[in-house]
Scaffold this motif. Structure first.
Motif, PDB file in Angstrom:
ATOM      1  N   LEU A  72       0.829  -1.208   0.000  1.00 35.93           N
ATOM      2  CA  LEU A  72       0.000   0.000   0.000  1.00 35.93           C
ATOM      3  C   LEU A  72       0.862   1.256   0.000  1.00 35.93           C
ATOM      4  N   ASP A  73       0.237   2.366  -0.371  1.00 36.53           N
ATOM      5  CA  ASP A  73       0.909   3.669  -0.321  1.00 36.53           C
ATOM      6  C   ASP A  73       0.559   4.439   0.946  1.00 36.53           C
ATOM      7  N   ALA A  74      -0.702   4.324   1.409  1.00 42.10           N
ATOM      8  CA  ALA A  74      -1.155   5.101   2.564  1.00 42.10           C
ATOM      9  C   ALA A  74      -2.454   4.508   3.083  1.00 42.10           C
ATOM     10  N   ALA A  75      -2.828   4.868   4.307  1.00 37.98           N
ATOM     11  CA  ALA A  75      -4.077   4.414   4.904  1.00 37.98           C
ATOM     12  C   ALA A  75      -4.524   5.413   5.950  1.00 37.98           C
ATOM     13  N   VAL A  76      -5.843   5.543   6.112  1.00 37.31           N
ATOM     14  CA  VAL A  76      -6.388   6.430   7.131  1.00 37.31           C
ATOM     15  C   VAL A  76      -7.785   5.949   7.495  1.00 37.31           C
ATOM     16  N   GLU A  77      -8.134   6.016   8.787  1.00 34.75           N
ATOM     17  CA  GLU A  77      -9.473   5.634   9.218  1.00 34.75           C
ATOM     18  C   GLU A  77     -10.417   6.811   9.073  1.00 34.75           C
ATOM     19  N   CYS A  78     -11.664   6.530   8.632  1.00 32.52           N
ATOM     20  CA  CYS A  78     -12.705   7.554   8.562  1.00 32.52           C
ATOM     21  C   CYS A  78     -13.763   7.215   9.598  1.00 32.52           C
ATOM     22  N   HIS A  79     -14.025   8.136  10.505  1.00 31.47           N
ATOM     23  CA  HIS A  79     -14.965   7.900  11.597  1.00 31.47           C
ATOM     24  C   HIS A  79     -16.404   7.974  11.091  1.00 31.47           C
ATOM     25  N   ALA A  98      -1.184   9.501   4.527  1.00 26.69           N
ATOM     26  CA  ALA A  98      -2.503  10.088   4.777  1.00 26.69           C
ATOM     27  C   ALA A  98      -2.740  10.108   6.275  1.00 26.69           C
ATOM     28  N   VAL A  99      -3.527  11.085   6.735  1.00 26.36           N
ATOM     29  CA  VAL A  99      -3.792  11.186   8.166  1.00 26.36           C
ATOM     30  C   VAL A  99      -5.117  11.902   8.394  1.00 26.36           C
ATOM     31  N   ARG A 100      -5.823  11.489   9.457  1.00 24.29           N
ATOM     32  CA  ARG A 100      -6.995  12.212   9.937  1.00 24.29           C
ATOM     33  C   ARG A 100      -6.557  13.003  11.150  1.00 24.29           C
ATOM     34  N   TRP A 101      -6.858  14.290  11.131  1.00 22.22           N
ATOM     35  CA  TRP A 101      -6.488  15.133  12.259  1.00 22.22           C
ATOM     36  C   TRP A 101      -7.580  16.148  12.500  1.00 22.22           C
ATOM     37  N   LEU A 102      -8.197  16.101  13.694  1.00 22.98           N
ATOM     38  CA  LEU A 102      -9.264  17.024  14.072  1.00 22.98           C
ATOM     39  C   LEU A 102     -10.371  17.045  13.025  1.00 22.98           C
TER      40      LEU A 102
END
Length: 466
Positions: free
Chosen positions: A155-162, A203-207
């Motif tokens: 993979l290249d990137a991953a991020v969780e979506c709430h 990738a990142v989830r922040w605030l």
């Protein structure tokens, strides 16, 4: 990816209308383990060689994520930076099972599944490692295709979506031009093609916001539609690092008033507060707002229009009810639906007198899972049954305050704000029965964990919904 970004001094002002959020505290770890930092305060010394190499790098990060304590992790090659300052350390010093660079990283936040909650996942090749409290979970590493069926390796990137931001609790996996959307509840995976969000190196989830890094550049994207706001991508060296001759909105660094407004520890008064049953707590101050409940992810000042589009002016009172946020501005009110971002309810703004039966408000609040709103004007408070039609306020109740700037009610009690301080009451009954104000406490200390600096003692009750 490769390259060295060195000691980081991030300026997480990623909103189009805002330059830098000038403070996240004093650079120390707070009591929950999360890190805080101060962008424009004292910085650790950097030698010229490291600074030049860091700012000349065009590669960026291999992966970015928050860990279980809310500390931001930046992976590059065999190294990881923990938080926003300090030296890079070898990845295997913290995760000895991992040798060499990681492809992607994410934190999964699932309160309903304690065994999985706040696990940090590190991806490398076709395998994934899962860590809880820094320890490798039993049964790992596993093949990515076994842990997340239908998701490829490398993979290249991953991020969780709430789920408040996506239709379901989802993990977005990026590989080349394809996005794999994996539903954590059903185990179903869907492939998406988002031309504007492709080839993410991290990738990142922040605030509650989602970011895709493409080498040295980054963009913000909608995790449901893949849409990217205007003016992206941007160069991370203008936002995520301090490089000579670079920086977005550097003129604000000399604007003492703006710096104070954007600094949670400045002692400047907030003009409104609001909380909802989902646990979100907002503090409003002169065109900006803070997420008070974001201790795990760091505190940050955002412009109002970044979240509440089409909002004209700023609120002087606010409250939430049934997944709607009421923003009161003088004689009118605007209602926004919560959920996957805030959307303005059609027909608003409208007259406050028509909506709630009152002409104005200094402050307003609702308590958790209650249908009653309380409107404060001067030393009087009136109750409005929000399920009543038409809505009409009850009798005026005297409170022991001549004026309050804002009000907030959570599972830990009722808070009235005035200037730099607040007064805590166990409930509405205690407030209306009081003949004198409750002892004052410092808002910055109790709500934002700022240094006391001679201020009053912090509240013994964290100001969050239960």
């Amino acid at each position: 990816m490769s390259g060295v970004w060195g000691v980081l001094c991030l300026s997480w002002a990623l909103a189009p209308a805002l330059a830098h959020p000038l403070s996240h505290g004093g650079g120390t770890r707070n009591s929950t383990g999360g890190s805080s930092w101060h962008h424009l305060g004292s910085q650790p010394p950097l030698n010229d060689t490291e600074l030049v190499r860091r700012c000349a790098d065009e590669a960026g990060f291999d992966a970015v994520t928050l860990d279980e304590t809310g500390t931001m992790l930046f992976f590059e090659g065999d190294l990881v930076w923990k938080g926003f300052t300090g030296p890079a350390v070898p990845i295997n010093a913290s995760w000895p099972e991992i040798q060499g660079p990681v492809d992607a990283a994410l934190r999964i936040h699932r309160l309903a599944l304690p065994a999985v909650h706040d696990s940090v996942y590190l991806f490398q090749g076709k395998r994934v490692w899962a860590y809880a409290q820094g320890q490798l979970r039993p049964g790992y590493p596993r093949l990515i295709g076994e842990e997340f069926k239908g998701v490829p390796g490398d993979l290249d990137a991953a991020v969780e979506c709430h789920p408040k931001e996506c239709p379901a609790e989802t993990v977005l996996f990026f590989k080349g031009a394809t996005v794999f959307s994996y539903d954590l509840e059903s185990g179903l995976v869907k492939q998406r093609s988002w031309p504007a969000v492709s080839h993410c190196s991290a990738a990142v989830r922040w605030l509650e916001r989602y970011y895709c890094f493409q080498g040295i550049r980054f963009l913000r994207f909608n995790p449901v539609t893949g849409e990217v706001p205007p003016s992206y991508p941007r160069d991370a060296r203008d936002y995520f690092m301090r490089c000579p001759g670079r920086g977005h909105g550097h003129e604000t660094r000399s604007n003492a008033t703006l710096r104070a407004l954007m600094d949670r520890c400045s002692g400047r008064p907030f003009h409104a507060f609001s909380s909802d049953d989902a646990g979100r707590v907002y503090a409003f101050r002169v065109g900006q707002y803070f997420r008070v409940d974001s201790v795990r992810d760091g505190w940050h000042s955002w412009p109002l229009k970044h979240t509440w589009k089409d909002l004209e002016g700023e609120p002087n009172a606010a409250f939430s009810w049934e997944d709607k946020l009421y923003l009161i501005q003088g004689p009118q009110v605007t209602i926004y639906r919560a959920g996957q971002g805030y959307s303005r309810v059609e027909g608003y703004p409208r007259a406050l007198e028509e909506e709630l039966g009152v002409a104005g408000a200094d402050a307003a609040f609702t308590c958790p899972r209650s249908q009653e709103a309380y409107i404060i004007q001067g030393d009087l408070m009136r109750r409005v049954d929000l399920k009543q039609s038409p809505r009409r306020p009850g009798p005026a109740l005297h409170i022991p305050h001549d004026h309050v700037d804002g009000a907030l009610c959570t599972a830990t009690g009722l808070y009235l704000f005035h200037g730099a301080d607040f007064h805590h009451y166990s409930d509405v009954a205690q407030l209306t029965a009081a003949t004198a104000p409750a002892p004052s406490q410092n808002t910055a200390v109790a709500f934002f964990r700022c240094p006391e600096a001679g201020a009053g003692a912090a509240s013994q009750h964290p100001p969050h919904h239960g």
